[in-house]
Motif scaffolding. Structure first.
Motif, PDB file in Angstrom:
ATOM      1  N   GLN A  60     -22.594  64.185  74.909  1.00 20.42           N
ATOM      2  CA  GLN A  60     -23.410  64.442  73.717  1.00 20.42           C
ATOM      3  C   GLN A  60     -22.819  65.570  72.875  1.00 20.42           C
ATOM      4  OE1 GLN A  60     -27.545  64.958  74.569  1.00 20.42           O
ATOM      5  NE2 GLN A  60     -28.128  64.905  72.425  1.00 20.42           N
ATOM      6  N   ALA A  61     -22.309  66.614  73.515  1.00 20.77           N
ATOM      7  CA  ALA A  61     -21.657  67.700  72.778  1.00 20.77           C
ATOM      8  C   ALA A  61     -20.454  67.178  72.010  1.00 20.77           C
ATOM      9  CB  ALA A  61     -21.236  68.806  73.747  1.00 20.77           C
ATOM     10  N   ILE A  62     -19.682  66.292  72.642  1.00 17.58           N
ATOM     11  CA  ILE A  62     -18.520  65.691  71.984  1.00 17.58           C
ATOM     12  C   ILE A  62     -18.950  64.882  70.764  1.00 17.58           C
ATOM     13  CG2 ILE A  62     -16.792  63.869  72.275  1.00 17.58           C
ATOM     14  CD1 ILE A  62     -16.394  64.947  75.158  1.00 17.58           C
ATOM     15  N   LEU A  63     -20.011  64.090  70.900  1.00 18.45           N
ATOM     16  CA  LEU A  63     -20.497  63.277  69.788  1.00 18.45           C
ATOM     17  C   LEU A  63     -20.963  64.151  68.615  1.00 18.45           C
ATOM     18  CD1 LEU A  63     -22.539  60.582  71.751  1.00 18.45           C
ATOM     19  CD2 LEU A  63     -20.475  60.168  70.408  1.00 18.45           C
ATOM     20  N   ILE A  64     -21.691  65.218  68.923  1.00 21.06           N
ATOM     21  CA  ILE A  64     -22.181  66.103  67.865  1.00 21.06           C
ATOM     22  C   ILE A  64     -21.017  66.836  67.198  1.00 21.06           C
ATOM     23  CG2 ILE A  64     -23.593  68.146  67.374  1.00 21.06           C
ATOM     24  CD1 ILE A  64     -25.439  67.212  69.675  1.00 21.06           C
ATOM     25  N   GLY A  65     -20.117  67.397  68.007  1.00 21.61           N
ATOM     26  CA  GLY A  65     -18.969  68.120  67.454  1.00 21.61           C
ATOM     27  C   GLY A  65     -18.098  67.249  66.572  1.00 21.61           C
ATOM     28  N   ARG A  66     -17.869  66.014  66.989  1.00 23.70           N
ATOM     29  CA  ARG A  66     -17.055  65.087  66.194  1.00 23.70           C
ATOM     30  C   ARG A  66     -17.748  64.716  64.885  1.00 23.70           C
ATOM     31  NH1 ARG A  66     -16.208  59.622  65.474  1.00 23.70           N
ATOM     32  NH2 ARG A  66     -14.027  59.005  65.209  1.00 23.70           N
ATOM     33  N   ALA A  67     -19.079  64.548  64.941  1.00 25.64           N
ATOM     34  CA  ALA A  67     -19.832  64.212  63.729  1.00 25.64           C
ATOM     35  C   ALA A  67     -19.799  65.357  62.717  1.00 25.64           C
ATOM     36  CB  ALA A  67     -21.268  63.862  64.086  1.00 25.64           C
ATOM     37  N   VAL A  68     -19.742  66.589  63.209  1.00 26.17           N
ATOM     38  CA  VAL A  68     -19.801  67.751  62.317  1.00 26.17           C
ATOM     39  C   VAL A  68     -18.429  68.099  61.751  1.00 26.17           C
ATOM     40  CG1 VAL A  68     -20.359  70.214  62.190  1.00 26.17           C
ATOM     41  CG2 VAL A  68     -21.805  68.682  63.510  1.00 26.17           C
ATOM     42  N   ALA A  69     -17.407  68.140  62.609  1.00 33.41           N
ATOM     43  CA  ALA A  69     -16.096  68.647  62.165  1.00 33.41           C
ATOM     44  C   ALA A  69     -14.923  67.837  62.701  1.00 33.41           C
ATOM     45  CB  ALA A  69     -15.956  70.104  62.571  1.00 33.41           C
ATOM     46  N   GLY A  70     -15.128  66.575  62.972  1.00 37.53           N
ATOM     47  CA  GLY A  70     -14.023  65.712  63.392  1.00 37.53           C
ATOM     48  C   GLY A  70     -13.438  66.105  64.742  1.00 37.53           C
ATOM     49  N   LEU A  71     -12.113  65.968  64.868  1.00 34.04           N
ATOM     50  CA  LEU A  71     -11.437  66.234  66.140  1.00 34.04           C
ATOM     51  C   LEU A  71     -11.528  67.707  66.541  1.00 34.04           C
ATOM     52  CD1 LEU A  71      -9.871  64.591  68.241  1.00 34.04           C
ATOM     53  CD2 LEU A  71      -7.762  65.253  67.082  1.00 34.04           C
ATOM     54  N   ARG A  72     -11.411  68.610  65.554  1.00 30.84           N
ATOM     55  CA  ARG A  72     -11.540  70.036  65.858  1.00 30.84           C
ATOM     56  C   ARG A  72     -12.957  70.360  66.351  1.00 30.84           C
ATOM     57  NH1 ARG A  72      -8.571  73.367  60.975  1.00 30.84           N
ATOM     58  NH2 ARG A  72      -6.425  72.713  61.444  1.00 30.84           N
ATOM     59  N   GLY A  73     -13.930  69.766  65.728  1.00 33.97           N
ATOM     60  CA  GLY A  73     -15.312  69.967  66.145  1.00 33.97           C
ATOM     61  C   GLY A  73     -15.568  69.448  67.542  1.00 33.97           C
ATOM     62  N   LEU A  74     -14.913  68.335  67.881  1.00 32.82           N
ATOM     63  CA  LEU A  74     -15.047  67.749  69.213  1.00 32.82           C
ATOM     64  C   LEU A  74     -14.606  68.756  70.283  1.00 32.82           C
ATOM     65  CD1 LEU A  74     -13.909  64.166  70.150  1.00 32.82           C
ATOM     66  CD2 LEU A  74     -13.231  66.075  71.563  1.00 32.82           C
ATOM     67  N   PHE A  75     -13.399  69.314  70.106  1.00 33.75           N
ATOM     68  CA  PHE A  75     -12.892  70.273  71.090  1.00 33.75           C
ATOM     69  C   PHE A  75     -13.659  71.592  71.038  1.00 33.75           C
ATOM     70  CE2 PHE A  75      -9.122  67.490  70.820  1.00 33.75           C
ATOM     71  CZ  PHE A  75      -8.968  67.234  72.178  1.00 33.75           C
ATOM     72  N   ALA A  76     -14.091  71.995  69.839  1.00 33.79           N
ATOM     73  CA  ALA A  76     -14.854  73.235  69.710  1.00 33.79           C
ATOM     74  C   ALA A  76     -16.177  73.138  70.461  1.00 33.79           C
ATOM     75  CB  ALA A  76     -15.105  73.549  68.234  1.00 33.79           C
ATOM     76  N   ALA A  77     -16.862  72.015  70.334  1.00 34.93           N
ATOM     77  CA  ALA A  77     -18.135  71.829  71.039  1.00 34.93           C
ATOM     78  C   ALA A  77     -17.928  71.826  72.547  1.00 34.93           C
ATOM     79  CB  ALA A  77     -18.787  70.519  70.591  1.00 34.93           C
ATOM     80  N   LEU A  78     -16.866  71.170  72.999  1.00 33.19           N
ATOM     81  CA  LEU A  78     -16.586  71.069  74.431  1.00 33.19           C
ATOM     82  C   LEU A  78     -16.259  72.436  75.034  1.00 33.19           C
ATOM     83  CD1 LEU A  78     -16.494  68.752  76.461  1.00 33.19           C
ATOM     84  CD2 LEU A  78     -14.047  68.548  76.024  1.00 33.19           C
ATOM     85  N   VAL A  79     -15.343  73.174  74.371  1.00 31.79           N
ATOM     86  CA  VAL A  79     -14.960  74.503  74.869  1.00 31.79           C
ATOM     87  C   VAL A  79     -16.135  75.471  74.772  1.00 31.79           C
ATOM     88  CG1 VAL A  79     -13.465  76.499  74.435  1.00 31.79           C
ATOM     89  CG2 VAL A  79     -12.508  74.195  74.383  1.00 31.79           C
ATOM     90  N   GLY A  80     -16.849  75.429  73.651  1.00 32.47           N
ATOM     91  CA  GLY A  80     -17.973  76.325  73.456  1.00 32.47           C
ATOM     92  C   GLY A  80     -19.058  76.135  74.498  1.00 32.47           C
ATOM     93  N   LEU A  81     -19.331  74.890  74.840  1.00 29.24           N
ATOM     94  CA  LEU A  81     -20.376  74.608  75.823  1.00 29.24           C
ATOM     95  C   LEU A  81     -19.928  74.947  77.244  1.00 29.24           C
ATOM     96  CD1 LEU A  81     -23.247  73.379  76.115  1.00 29.24           C
ATOM     97  CD2 LEU A  81     -22.133  71.187  76.534  1.00 29.24           C
ATOM     98  N   MET A  82     -18.666  74.676  77.551  1.00 26.74           N
ATOM     99  CA  MET A  82     -18.188  74.801  78.927  1.00 26.74           C
ATOM    100  C   MET A  82     -17.840  76.236  79.335  1.00 26.74           C
ATOM    101  SD  MET A  82     -17.910  71.868  80.645  1.00 26.74           S
ATOM    102  CE  MET A  82     -16.532  72.122  81.750  1.00 26.74           C
ATOM    103  N   LEU A  83     -17.143  76.957  78.482  1.00 24.38           N
ATOM    104  CA  LEU A  83     -16.559  78.241  78.891  1.00 24.38           C
ATOM    105  C   LEU A  83     -17.595  79.260  79.361  1.00 24.38           C
ATOM    106  CD1 LEU A  83     -13.847  79.634  79.226  1.00 24.38           C
ATOM    107  CD2 LEU A  83     -14.073  80.489  76.897  1.00 24.38           C
ATOM    108  N   PRO A  84     -18.618  79.583  78.543  1.00 21.96           N
ATOM    109  CA  PRO A  84     -19.594  80.555  79.050  1.00 21.96           C
ATOM    110  C   PRO A  84     -20.382  80.037  80.243  1.00 21.96           C
ATOM    111  CG  PRO A  84     -20.141  79.874  76.799  1.00 21.96           C
ATOM    112  CD  PRO A  84     -18.916  79.150  77.188  1.00 21.96           C
TER     113      PRO A  84
END
Length: 197
Positions: A60-84
């Motif tokens: 779901q994070a990947i889907l939201i990130g991709r919808a907002v900012a494309g491929l960069r948003g996809l990875f940003a959502a994934l890293v942002g959710l996972m790292l902390p």
């Protein structure tokens, strides 16, 4: 935009205690507050993430990130959710290992479990409300009740998901909301105008 996605999901990863329901609720609040998705679009990400194998929250994070900012948003959502979440989980696992044997720790741990269950109930009610907004008929609550009843009878979530998919394929008219009916009405209007000309 992708930086906003990164920091938004990092905040969720650091604060959404209570498992998948709490995280989904936090993602819903973030997406609607920032204007990234509408309620219908967010509901679609919930459904699509449940249809994919693996961890549904990450999907779901990947889907939201991709919808907002494309491929960069996809990875940003994934890293942002996972790292902390990973850092905090590793730290808390060590603390839990030391504290769980103490008799005074049982009541707070039960309170945390109760809070997680409360988040699950709150998410279910929120999604039910979103479904009612999409279609004002009795179908939304009825499908919710049927699915809940099946979940109590069928222990295997894969079988339950298969039943839901089969029902959607066999009876698509039952699951159409208000939006799809208005779209079909709009698409039929130009054809009517052409026929009169």
């Amino acid at each position: 935009t992708w930086l906003a996605v990164l920091f938004g999901f990092a905040r969720i990863g650091a604060t959404s205690f209570g498992g998948g329901s709490a995280t989904t609720l936090a993602m819903r609040q973030l997406s609607l507050k920032r204007g990234w998705l509408t309620e219908d679009e967010f509901l679609d990400t919930v459904v699509l993430s449940r249809l994919t194998p693996g961890i549904t929250i990450l999907a779901q994070a990947i889907l939201i990130g991709r919808a907002v900012a494309g491929l960069r948003g996809l990875f940003a959502a994934l890293v942002g959710l996972m790292l902390p979440a990973v850092v905090i989980t590793v730290f808390l696992a060590g603390v839990y290992h030391e504290v769980s044997t103490l008799p005074s720790a049982t009541i707070p741990l039960r309170a945390v479990a109760g809070m997680a269950a409360g988040f699950a109930v709150a998410l279910a009610l929120q999604l039910l409300r979103d479904t009612l907004k999409r279609s004002h008929s009795i179908r939304g609550p009825l499908m919710f009740a049927v699915y809940l009843g099946l979940a109590l009878v069928i222990d295997n979530p894969l079988i339950l998901l298969g039943v839901a998919i089969a029902a959607g394929v066999a009876f698509p008219a039952v699951f159409r909301g208000r939006g799809s009916q208005s779209e079909s009405a709009e698409s039929s209007e130009p054809a009517d105008e052409e026929a009169t000309e």
